[in-house]
Design a protein around this motif. Structure first.
Motif, PDB file in Angstrom:
ATOM      1  N   THR A  25       0.825  -1.208   0.000  1.00 21.48           N
ATOM      2  CA  THR A  25       0.000   0.000   0.000  1.00 21.48           C
ATOM      3  C   THR A  25       0.862   1.262   0.000  1.00 21.48           C
ATOM      4  O   THR A  25       0.653   2.192  -0.778  1.00 21.48           O
ATOM      5  CB  THR A  25      -0.900   0.005   1.256  1.00 21.48           C
ATOM      6  OG1 THR A  25      -1.674  -1.192   1.250  1.00 21.48           O
ATOM      7  CG2 THR A  25      -1.817   1.216   1.235  1.00 21.48           C
ATOM      8  N   GLN A  73       2.491   1.846  -3.260  1.00 21.15           N
ATOM      9  CA  GLN A  73       1.577   2.393  -4.262  1.00 21.15           C
ATOM     10  C   GLN A  73       1.291   3.858  -4.007  1.00 21.15           C
ATOM     11  O   GLN A  73       1.233   4.680  -4.931  1.00 21.15           O
ATOM     12  CB  GLN A  73       0.286   1.563  -4.277  1.00 21.15           C
ATOM     13  CG  GLN A  73       0.523   0.171  -4.891  1.00 21.15           C
ATOM     14  CD  GLN A  73      -0.674  -0.751  -4.786  1.00 21.15           C
ATOM     15  OE1 GLN A  73      -1.345  -0.762  -3.754  1.00 21.15           O
ATOM     16  NE2 GLN A  73      -0.923  -1.523  -5.834  1.00 21.15           N
ATOM     17  N   VAL A 111       4.718   1.660  -7.154  1.00 15.86           N
ATOM     18  CA  VAL A 111       4.120   0.434  -7.695  1.00 15.86           C
ATOM     19  C   VAL A 111       2.785   0.796  -8.338  1.00 15.86           C
ATOM     20  O   VAL A 111       2.040   1.639  -7.823  1.00 15.86           O
ATOM     21  CB  VAL A 111       3.905  -0.622  -6.584  1.00 15.86           C
ATOM     22  CG1 VAL A 111       2.985  -1.741  -7.066  1.00 15.86           C
ATOM     23  CG2 VAL A 111       5.245  -1.191  -6.130  1.00 15.86           C
ATOM     24  N   ARG A 112       2.509   0.184  -9.465  1.00 14.81           N
ATOM     25  CA  ARG A 112       1.259   0.432 -10.164  1.00 14.81           C
ATOM     26  C   ARG A 112       0.056   0.237  -9.251  1.00 14.81           C
ATOM     27  O   ARG A 112       0.040  -0.690  -8.436  1.00 14.81           O
ATOM     28  CB  ARG A 112       1.126  -0.532 -11.342  1.00 14.81           C
ATOM     29  CG  ARG A 112       1.211   0.138 -12.703  1.00 14.81           C
ATOM     30  CD  ARG A 112       0.889  -0.834 -13.806  1.00 14.81           C
ATOM     31  NE  ARG A 112       1.733  -2.013 -13.752  1.00 14.81           N
ATOM     32  CZ  ARG A 112       1.276  -3.258 -13.877  1.00 14.81           C
ATOM     33  NH1 ARG A 112      -0.024  -3.480 -14.045  1.00 14.81           N
ATOM     34  NH2 ARG A 112       2.101  -4.278 -13.822  1.00 14.81           N
ATOM     35  N   ALA A 113      -0.939   1.050  -9.435  1.00 14.80           N
ATOM     36  CA  ALA A 113      -2.108   0.998  -8.560  1.00 14.80           C
ATOM     37  C   ALA A 113      -2.867  -0.319  -8.696  1.00 14.80           C
ATOM     38  O   ALA A 113      -3.429  -0.835  -7.729  1.00 14.80           O
ATOM     39  CB  ALA A 113      -3.044   2.164  -8.866  1.00 14.80           C
TER      40      ALA A 113
END
Lengths: 177, 177, 177, 177
Positions: free
Chosen positions: B125, B128, B133-135
């Motif tokens: 989490t 992101q 990091v990609r959602a």
DNA sequence: TATGAATGAGGATTCATTCAT
DNA sequence: CATGAATGAATCCTCATTCAT
């Protein structure tokens, strides 16, 4: 080899794949015999040790995958063939159609498996030439990811959705930025 | 539990980790007892079945990893903490310092392991939120990739270079485009 | 070793002697366990391989015979002690009280059996000094004749009369002209 | 029996002798078939059980020895013929040219072997008439000594010197004082 | 509680024998 | 008749688990 012997050999190989995939490589040879519908002696006549049987399965698998890779290299779209192949292998693993556990044993060492490596190497090269995979990626890590995800799909029992999402990440990692 | 009993329990767990990592999970319980310096009966008094022993190791491992993840979540850079953790786990696996083989067994099911999942979830989490990091990436596939690559590093014996290159691909796949 | 374990060890050795003498050294270890009244695992706990069991019987036998030879060397009449001992061994073989089959395996090689050889050597020397055996006779041929006739009495089942007459010939051959 | 069948029978017997002498009587029937260059089924067609095969070898051996004994009885020097024969048998045993292990099985019982006994009996009688062997010696103990020393030479691997010295004792025991 | 001996089911492998080809 | 594949009982040995000491 006589016709019935050849038939039995095939039955045993098929049964062994099922059994070893379902229960791991320390399932009993008896179980393989039972599943194949032959007596235990018949298994040992065809494969003098349990190891020989495991090796034979591995070889079969390698040959089959090499064939699939070669077909795709010859006929498929260079930009997607590697991904198609990769996903197909993982799918087979998930479907228990193959013996991924064995893939990560000596896969770079065993000369019998060189063919498969070469075929996958061809897919990789073509994908890179088509700009679908980053130039820096080497065959070694592709093989590593292939075996790792196949084993995961098989042993940990990833469901279809999880397989897709996991491969999405891997494929994204392979593509150029 | 008496003090010496607790001490024995710890000795057995430590020995079991060493033994099972070195020789796979079908090493004998006798070997564990020998390495722990206790009699076989003592092992079974503490862990009524071999499976209980394996489960206890897994729990220990999960707790240790959860601790590492929590520490990183609390103190680390959100943008890199997940990757640091991930690489650390794989590194441990490669160094035989842990029992990754066991990671992919029931890891989502076993409630005892929930803590670890939660801790890694927190790392995800935060990564992101930091845009690292990609959602769209979910915890499930992160866990899948973690166990798959750890198992690969352990069982297939990837060398340091291969580990790095493989994780490069995975991490690239996790990052936003 | 615990008291019950020592008792079992003895029971197993006794059973093994009976079984292997009765049915030859390829009788099954199961049969030994049954005769000893223990489970098969107990036999293997005491003697990790079947060969170890056979070796232990051989050792026991060698020790017993060495003891008898030493006693006779110390107390018996030099002129007759060797013959007494020789006849006694053949008699035991005929009575299935011993495992002669094993005597002719490596008897000169195995250091564990050296004691027995030495004891018999002492008997021979004393017999020669007493003029009861020709000076030219060496221990080697005495051992050879001893094992050969014992094995014959055991396996071919020579009756008492035949044993006596056969030994008469051998002893006559050993005496000075 | 057809000509080729007879030829196969001979090939099998020859192979069986080689195999059983080299590896003991629990060598496999398969090995015999392989050495004979026939299929396993052919062995069992000619000799319905393994025991029948062993018995046939024994018979062959007995016939050969009987022949040798008869020749010596007819042509040899009565005073030495028995000793010559005796030494020859032991020599063959040592040279693995024969199957002495089988000699001590039922050798007095089996009527098929009577011929051999008779032939050796003739040698003994003539030796006694020539004054080369004590009158009191019976055929039984001669046979006993023959089988015992042959078996010893074969199984215990007595070297040439030991064989000679051992037979010296036996022969001295047979001669008149 | 700890010890370690005993248990016995299970597993790989061999081999005499049978029988389809 | 010959072939050689199939059978399956038997054997050695291992190891999780129980239980007497």
């Amino acid at each position: 080899m006589r016709a019935d012997a050849k038939r039995n050999r095939a039955k045993i190989l098929a049964a062994a794949e099922e059994v070893f995939v379902a229960a791991g490589s320390d399932a009993s040879t008896e179980e393989v015999a039972r599943r194949a519908g032959v007596a235990i002696g018949t298994v040992f006549r065809h494969f003098p040790t349990k190891n020989d049987l495991l090796a034979a399965i591995m070889k079969e698998l390698a040959d089959r995958l090499a064939g699939e890779a070669e077909t795709l290299a010859a006929e498929g779209d260079p930009a997607t063939a590697l991904f198609t192949f990769f996903a197909g292998v993982v799918e087979q693993a998930a479907g228990r159609k193959t013996v991924v556990e064995l893939l990560d044993v000596d896969i770079r060492v065993d000369s019998q498996l060189q063919t498969m490596r070469d075929a996958i190497g061809a897919l990789l090269t073509r994908a890179q030439q088509a700009g679908a995979v980053r130039a820096g990626v080497r065959l070694d890590e592709v093989m590593a990811l292939l075996t790792a995800t196949s084993a995961g799909a098989l042993r940990a029992g990833w469901d279809r959705d999880l397989r897709t999402r996991t491969l999405d990440v891997v494929f994204a990692g392979l593509r150029p930025r």
